[in-house]
Design a protein around this motif. Structure first.
Motif, mmCIF file in Angstrom:
data_model
loop_
_atom_site.group_PDB
_atom_site.id
_atom_site.type_symbol
_atom_site.label_atom_id
_atom_site.label_comp_id
_atom_site.label_asym_id
_atom_site.label_seq_id
_atom_site.Cartn_x
_atom_site.Cartn_y
_atom_site.Cartn_z
ATOM 1 N N GLY A 151 2.855 7.725 14.206
ATOM 2 C CA GLY A 151 3.611 9.042 14.429
ATOM 3 C C GLY A 151 4.753 9.356 13.542
ATOM 4 N N LYS A 152 5.597 8.367 13.134
ATOM 5 C CA LYS A 152 6.716 8.726 12.556
ATOM 6 C C LYS A 152 6.553 8.587 11.011
ATOM 7 N N ASP A 153 5.816 7.362 10.667
ATOM 8 C CA ASP A 153 5.663 7.106 9.025
ATOM 9 C C ASP A 153 4.363 7.454 8.553
ATOM 10 N N PHE A 154 3.278 7.636 9.534
ATOM 11 C CA PHE A 154 2.013 8.117 9.333
ATOM 12 C C PHE A 154 1.286 8.345 10.721
ATOM 13 N N ASP A 155 0.156 9.235 10.517
ATOM 14 C CA ASP A 155 -0.763 9.853 11.554
ATOM 15 C C ASP A 155 -1.303 8.536 12.323
ATOM 16 N N GLU A 156 -1.586 8.935 13.489
ATOM 17 C CA GLU A 156 -2.457 7.873 14.485
ATOM 18 C C GLU A 156 -3.892 7.881 13.792
ATOM 19 N N MET A 160 -6.321 -0.393 9.416
ATOM 20 C CA MET A 160 -6.520 -1.537 10.020
ATOM 21 C C MET A 160 -7.814 -2.181 9.478
ATOM 22 N N GLY A 161 -8.801 -1.326 9.243
ATOM 23 C CA GLY A 161 -10.297 -1.724 8.626
ATOM 24 C C GLY A 161 -10.029 -2.582 7.190
ATOM 25 N N ILE A 162 -9.267 -1.959 6.623
ATOM 26 C CA ILE A 162 -9.165 -2.482 5.456
ATOM 27 C C ILE A 162 -7.933 -3.564 5.062
ATOM 28 N N GLU A 163 -7.607 -3.988 6.354
ATOM 29 C CA GLU A 163 -6.557 -5.010 6.691
ATOM 30 C C GLU A 163 -5.240 -4.818 5.728
ATOM 31 N N ARG A 164 -4.854 -3.543 5.940
ATOM 32 C CA ARG A 164 -3.482 -3.459 5.260
ATOM 33 C C ARG A 164 -2.351 -3.402 6.210
ATOM 34 N N SER A 192 4.281 7.264 0.464
ATOM 35 C CA SER A 192 5.586 6.301 0.368
ATOM 36 C C SER A 192 5.006 4.779 0.326
ATOM 37 N N THR A 193 5.603 4.111 -0.550
ATOM 38 C CA THR A 193 5.093 2.910 -0.742
ATOM 39 C C THR A 193 5.674 1.779 0.133
ATOM 40 N N TRP A 194 4.817 0.937 0.511
ATOM 41 C CA TRP A 194 5.224 -0.098 1.718
ATOM 42 C C TRP A 194 5.089 -1.370 1.276
ATOM 43 N N CYS A 204 0.706 -1.018 -0.095
ATOM 44 C CA CYS A 204 0.083 0.073 -0.091
ATOM 45 C C CYS A 204 0.756 1.188 0.094
ATOM 46 N N VAL A 205 0.037 2.423 -0.039
ATOM 47 C CA VAL A 205 0.907 3.633 -0.041
ATOM 48 C C VAL A 205 0.327 4.513 1.102
#
Length: 72
Positions: A25-30, A37-41, A14-16, A9-10
Motif C-alpha cells: 500500500g505504501k511501497d507497492f500495491d497489494e 511471494m510466489g517467486i520468493e522475493r 525502486s531497488t530494494w 529486486c525492483v
C-alpha cells in the motif's frame, strides 16, 4: 502489512536490497504481493523478539585467571 525482502529486486521502479522492510500500500500495491511471494522475493515480516537480560545477580567483574602452581 510489512514484508521483508529476501532477494534483491525492483518494485515499482525502486531497488530494494536483502533485509529491507517494505509495506504494501505504501511501497507497492497489494496486487503485487502474491507474485513477489510466489517467486520468493518477499516474505511476511516478523518483529524480532526482544531478548531478556537474565544475568540479574552477576556483577561486572571480570573472571579471575588461575595460574598453574609450580611444583617444588
Amino acid at each position: 502489512m510489512k514484508y521483508e525482502v529476501k532477494k534483491r529486486c525492483v518494485i515499482k521502479g525502486s531497488t530494494w536490497n536483502v533485509g529491507d522492510i517494505v509495506e504494501s500500500g505504501k511501497d507497492f500495491d497489494e496486487a503485487d504481493v502474491k507474485g513477489l511471494m510466489g517467486i520468493e522475493r518477499i516474505v511476511p515480516y516478523a518483529e524480532p523478539e526482544k531478548t531478556e537480560d537474565r544475568s540479574i545477580g552477576l556483577g561486572e567483574d571480570k573472571p579471575r585467571r588461575r595460574t598453574r602452581k609450580k611444583a617444588d
